[in-house]
Design an enzyme around this catalytic site. Structure first.
Site, PDB file in Angstrom:
ATOM      1  N   TRP A   1      38.300  46.596  40.575  1.00  0.00           N
ATOM      2  CA  TRP A   1      37.108  45.751  40.688  1.00  0.00           C
ATOM      3  C   TRP A   1      37.268  44.458  39.898  1.00  0.00           C
ATOM      4  O   TRP A   1      36.349  43.648  39.865  1.00  0.00           O
ATOM      5  CB  TRP A   1      35.869  46.517  40.218  1.00  0.00           C
ATOM      6  CG  TRP A   1      35.739  46.677  38.724  1.00  0.00           C
ATOM      7  CD1 TRP A   1      36.724  46.980  37.828  1.00  0.00           C
ATOM      8  CD2 TRP A   1      34.535  46.555  37.955  1.00  0.00           C
ATOM      9  NE1 TRP A   1      36.218  47.057  36.561  1.00  0.00           N
ATOM     10  CE2 TRP A   1      34.881  46.796  36.603  1.00  0.00           C
ATOM     11  CE3 TRP A   1      33.212  46.269  38.272  1.00  0.00           C
ATOM     12  CZ2 TRP A   1      33.946  46.775  35.573  1.00  0.00           C
ATOM     13  CZ3 TRP A   1      32.276  46.239  37.242  1.00  0.00           C
ATOM     14  CH2 TRP A   1      32.641  46.484  35.918  1.00  0.00           C
ATOM     15  N   ASP A   2      38.423  44.269  39.239  1.00  0.00           N
ATOM     16  CA  ASP A   2      38.610  43.099  38.385  1.00  0.00           C
ATOM     17  C   ASP A   2      38.439  41.791  39.144  1.00  0.00           C
ATOM     18  O   ASP A   2      38.193  40.749  38.530  1.00  0.00           O
ATOM     19  CB  ASP A   2      39.994  43.142  37.732  1.00  0.00           C
ATOM     20  CG  ASP A   2      40.161  44.368  36.855  1.00  0.00           C
ATOM     21  OD1 ASP A   2      40.307  44.214  35.640  1.00  0.00           O
ATOM     22  OD2 ASP A   2      40.131  45.493  37.381  1.00  0.00           O
TER      23      ASP A   2
ATOM     24  N   LYS B   1      32.666  52.682  26.959  1.00  0.00           N
ATOM     25  CA  LYS B   1      33.943  51.970  26.883  1.00  0.00           C
ATOM     26  C   LYS B   1      33.726  50.464  26.997  1.00  0.00           C
ATOM     27  O   LYS B   1      34.352  49.662  26.309  1.00  0.00           O
ATOM     28  CB  LYS B   1      34.866  52.452  28.004  1.00  0.00           C
ATOM     29  CG  LYS B   1      36.196  51.713  28.098  1.00  0.00           C
ATOM     30  CD  LYS B   1      36.992  52.222  29.291  1.00  0.00           C
ATOM     31  CE  LYS B   1      38.295  51.454  29.458  1.00  0.00           C
ATOM     32  NZ  LYS B   1      39.056  51.916  30.650  1.00  0.00           N
ATOM     33  N   GLN B   2      32.822  50.093  27.887  1.00  0.00           N
ATOM     34  CA  GLN B   2      32.583  48.678  28.173  1.00  0.00           C
ATOM     35  C   GLN B   2      31.173  48.534  28.734  1.00  0.00           C
ATOM     36  O   GLN B   2      30.470  49.518  28.928  1.00  0.00           O
ATOM     37  CB  GLN B   2      33.606  48.165  29.175  1.00  0.00           C
ATOM     38  CG  GLN B   2      33.604  48.921  30.493  1.00  0.00           C
ATOM     39  CD  GLN B   2      34.809  48.608  31.362  1.00  0.00           C
ATOM     40  OE1 GLN B   2      35.486  47.619  31.171  1.00  0.00           O
ATOM     41  NE2 GLN B   2      35.076  49.464  32.328  1.00  0.00           N
TER      42      GLN B   2
ATOM     43  N   GLU C   1      32.944  54.150  32.466  1.00  0.00           N
ATOM     44  CA  GLU C   1      34.154  54.976  32.637  1.00  0.00           C
ATOM     45  C   GLU C   1      34.280  56.133  31.644  1.00  0.00           C
ATOM     46  O   GLU C   1      34.991  57.091  31.924  1.00  0.00           O
ATOM     47  CB  GLU C   1      35.433  54.133  32.578  1.00  0.00           C
ATOM     48  CG  GLU C   1      35.587  53.204  33.753  1.00  0.00           C
ATOM     49  CD  GLU C   1      36.977  52.580  33.821  1.00  0.00           C
ATOM     50  OE1 GLU C   1      37.535  52.538  34.928  1.00  0.00           O
ATOM     51  OE2 GLU C   1      37.498  52.139  32.782  1.00  0.00           O
TER      52      GLU C   1
END
Length: 800
Positions: free
Chosen positions: A354-355, A614-615, A493
């Site tokens: 998805w970056d 995580k983010q 994630e």
């Protein structure tokens, strides 16, 4: 200091693998790492060459199970160039005393320069000055130029120039237990006295590549006809050149490469084309001159001049440099996506995630033709996306979390935790929010370009097909009177299961639910944008009915969004019931940016029990949308989004994020840009150095993090400038951090090149000459009409 060059002044075996990725050279067609020419694969040197889209599948046996993975393939090493004095051993860096070492990346001209001055065991002092390029001008060409100076010795010397095909994929240690032997050498030989070739094919995908090299030895500007010998070993071919060296007399060696593959267009076969191209190029100097011109064309409109510090400016240019080494005009029509780690290493197996959500906004506003090409990569894989949705029991299209050659789901079934040494189940394929990223990029491209033709012929189907998947996945809950989405993973994630649950998946991830409603709304908007016949054709193709459209209307008004503590958007339903983590303990022990999932698993624990991310997850909503846009979405869903709740949500999740992904700092920099400029700048700076300083602890070696790199550029381009495309207006509402005194950059908006100069006092807007229709630019709430060759200046420190 020169802000166009990055230089390392000492030889460090420990740091060299990271430098190889940072100093990789590429052109959007292939990339070669910044490895030493003299060394083969060893503990401190990894000479990887990667073809864009060059994948291969192999099966491996792990824990009595056979698994199949598709990898980006490391192709033969064309760099190999070495020497020896007399009958001494060939140069080996571990056997010499390094007296002086410098390696410099010239980003303006696309050149890698290295100087090594060393003394061998017999007291011979030698200097080698190396220059290297991978041609952006002619993307099948590359070259090396050596200047070798015998400082205190004279005598016989042998130069060996070769191609090493005796290689495997060996860049990522945690993949070492898997089958990594992807290549078969099927031909090699001599072209003429100074030229050789090697041809290899991938064992499963049958991609064929020929590398042909020509080597010239030049003394006193005269090419020498030297005695030589052809060397052929298993998977290896080289020319040995024999010469006599005189003390302080420089010897110049030029090695030129022609590289072709079976993925190329308008060719006969790779070997024929490589031989022909090699004969037509004259010298390294010619390649270097054309390289400089090609990069100048890129920099003229893609450079971002930021008046902050020299170090910041250098890294901003490094990020632009690597973006266009990964995808460029040379990538167009090659049917490639944009990989999360570039084509710079084997991390994530070279897959597309998805970056692109972080990468394409910069490209949209600088190189829209390239963006279109990258979106076509997704469009061509719609058939596999339809099949994946069907496999799970739904209609519409579901793009895979990891994509490679043909668009099947490439997410691994098991993964290794290097912290514990255990192989664990991998359920990250449940990140269906990849569907949001693809549809969002289609819509953003359309907004930036006004490309109705693309939207009509390709983009509309992507949006409608993904919307149909979401509406099939969302089920009505009569108790709440709302639609819900179950058994998914969010961007975080870390959270894959509810505590102690056997089945993976979470219910009502807020980001997924809100974005699903947004995609569905855009699909409905298409029926207003295009005529009914056009939309009905797509509807017939994907199986969309009138009943589905009715459900779409309801979904955009009744999608469930979980909250707790009154106005905190819950990451997922039940999030508030998780335990708090002892962050102080883990940060004191492991630092700020930590892979908490690996650490906890090695302790017999799991992030699934904790409020620990995580983010960014919920905060992605504040990244993708302005308050006005997000408030409109929530209001339509029947929720009141209080402006005061946004800082509360940002602070809440910031305190519970481990930043185990380089993307995390990009998001936090963005969401703090208006409320906490100091924290925004701190996160920006961390994201800016994330690869350069390898803050993730040894991951840059496996490939740069292109999402974070492009994300920092987009922070400057859209966030700090306040650039937003809404209602056919390009709005500018800048809020520069205190550390940026001024910034200047171009954007390509609806066929106009627009130069923006922004500081705390004013905005200067300059439109290039052209033929495009007038556009509207909004500043401080007012709309202004701009035509070709317009120049206007607006004060920011005075009333409108």
């Amino acid at each position: 200091m020169n802000t166009w060059k990055i230089k390392f002044h000492s030889w460090s075996p420990k740091d060299h693998p990271t430098h190889e990725a940072l100093f990789a050279l590429g052109n959007g067609y292939f990339v070669t790492r910044g490895a030493l020419e003299q060394e083969r694969d060893n503990a401190h040197n990894y000479p990887g060459t990667y073809l864009a889209g060059g994948y291969n599948r192999m099966k491996s046996k792990v824990q009595d199970k056979v698994v199949e993975n598709e990898d980006l393939v490391n192709w033969p090493n064309w760099l190999y160039l070495n020497f020896r004095i007399g009958n001494n051993a060939w140069f080996d860096i571990k056997d010499v005393e390094m007296l002086d070492y410098a390696c410099e990346l010239n980003m303006r001209e696309g050149l890698l320069d290295r100087k090594m001055r060393f003394q061998d065991g017999k007291g011979n002092i030698t200097t080698i000055i190396s220059r290297r390029l991978v041609s952006m001008d002619d993307y099948h060409m590359a070259g090396i130029e050596w200047t070798l100076i015998p400082e205190n010795w004279s005598g016989k010397m042998t130069i060996r120039s070769g191609i090493d095909g005796d290689i495997i994929n060996n860049n990522v240690e945690r993949y070492s237990e898997l089958n990594q032997d992807h290549l078969e050498i099927y031909d090699l030989g001599e072209i003429d006295k100074n030229s050789i070739f090697l041809s290899a094919r991938t064992k499963q995908s049958d991609i064929r590549m020929t590398q042909a090299v020509k080597t010239s030895i030049i003394i006193h500007e005269e090419e020498r006809d030297l005695k030589q010998r052809l060397v052929i070993e298993e998977g290896f071919i080289a020319n040995d050149f024999y010469l006599h060296c005189n003390k302080l007399e420089p010897v110049r060696i030029e090695k030129l490469l022609a590289l072709y593959s079976s993925r190329d267009f308008a060719i006969s076969d790779p070997l024929t084309e490589a031989k022909t191209r090699l004969q037509r190029i004259t010298s390294f100097a010619t390649l270097a001159r054309r390289q400089k011109m090609a990069w100048k064309q890129i920099w003229d409109y893609n450079d971002m001049v930021v008046d902050a510090s020299d170090a910041d400016q250098r890294l901003i240019r490094l990020h632009i440099f690597h973006l266009y080494q990964t995808v460029s005009k040379n990538s167009m029509d090659y049917d490639i996506g944009v990989p999360a780690r570039g084509w710079h290493g084997e991390g994530y197996r070279g897959h597309i995630f998805w970056d692109e959500l972080y990468i394409q906004p910069f490209i949209d506003l600088h190189f829209p033709q390239l963006s279109r090409s990258l979106l076509l990569y997704r469009y061509r894989r719609l058939p596999e996306a339809y099949e994946l949705a069907k496999e799970y029991g739904y209609r519409g299209a579901l793009f895979p979390w990891q994509s490679g050659s043909n668009g099947r789901e490439e997410t691994q079934k098991i993964h290794l935790n290097p912290k514990s040494g255990r192989w664990l189940p991998d359920v990250s394929h449940l990140q269906y929010h990849i569907n949001v990223a693809v549809a969002y990029n289609v819509w953003h491209y359309y907004q930036a370009t006004g490309d109705n033709d693309f939207l009509h012929t390709h983009g509309a189907e992507i949006i409608m097909a993904t919307a149909l998947f979401w509406s099939d996945l969302a089920q009505f809950n009569p108790k709440s009177g709302r639609y819900e989405i179950h058994k998914v993973m969010g961007p975080d994630e870390y959270h894959t299961h509810y505590p102690d649950a056997d089945e993976p998946g979470l219910n009502n991830n807020a980001y997924t639910n809100v974005m699903a409603a947004w995609v569905i709304q855009k699909a409905l908007d298409l029926f207003d944008l295009f005529d009914e016949a056009c939309c009905n054709k797509i509807a017939d193709k994907i199986g969309l009915t009138a009943t589905d459209k009715e459900k779409w209307e309801k979904l955009t008004q009744r999608m469930f969004v979980p909250f707790h503590d009154e106005d905190i958007i819950s990451q997922f339903e039940g999030y508030e019931e998780l335990k708090e983590l002892d962050w102080r303990h883990y940060r004191e022990k492991y630092g700020e940016a930590i892979r908490l999932d690996r650490i906890l698993e090695s302790e017999g624990n799991s992030p699934n029990y904790y409020k620990a991310s995580k983010q960014a997850d919920v905060l992605m909503l504040f990244y993708l949308f302005s308050f006005e846009e997000l408030s409109a979405i929530f209001n339509r869903l029947g929720y009141d989004l209080d402006p005061g709740s946004i800082p509360k949500n940002i602070d809440y999740y910031y305190q519970r994020t481990s930043h185990g992904s380089t993307l995390s700092q990009v998001i936090h920099s963005w969401v703090y840009a208006r409320s906490r400029r100091d924290l925004s700048w701190k996160s920006f700076k961390t994201a800016l150095v994330s690869d350069f300083k390898d803050i993730q602890g040894g991951t840059t070696n496996e490939g740069i993090h292109l999402g974070a790199m492009a994300g920092t550029l987009d922070l400057l381009q859209r966030c700090y400038s306040g650039l937003e495309i809404r209602d056919d207006v390009l709005w500018l509402n800048p809020r520069l951090p205190d550390d940026i005194r001024e910034m200047t950059f171009h954007v390509r908006y609806r066929s106009h090149w627009i130069k923006l100069t922004i500081n705390s006092r004013k905005i200067k807007v300059d439109l290039d000459k052209g033929w495009a229709d007038p556009v509207k630019i909004g500043i401080k709430g007012r709309r202004y009409k701009f035509e070709t060759d317009d120049h206007k200046e607006f004060r920011l420190d005075s009333p409108s």
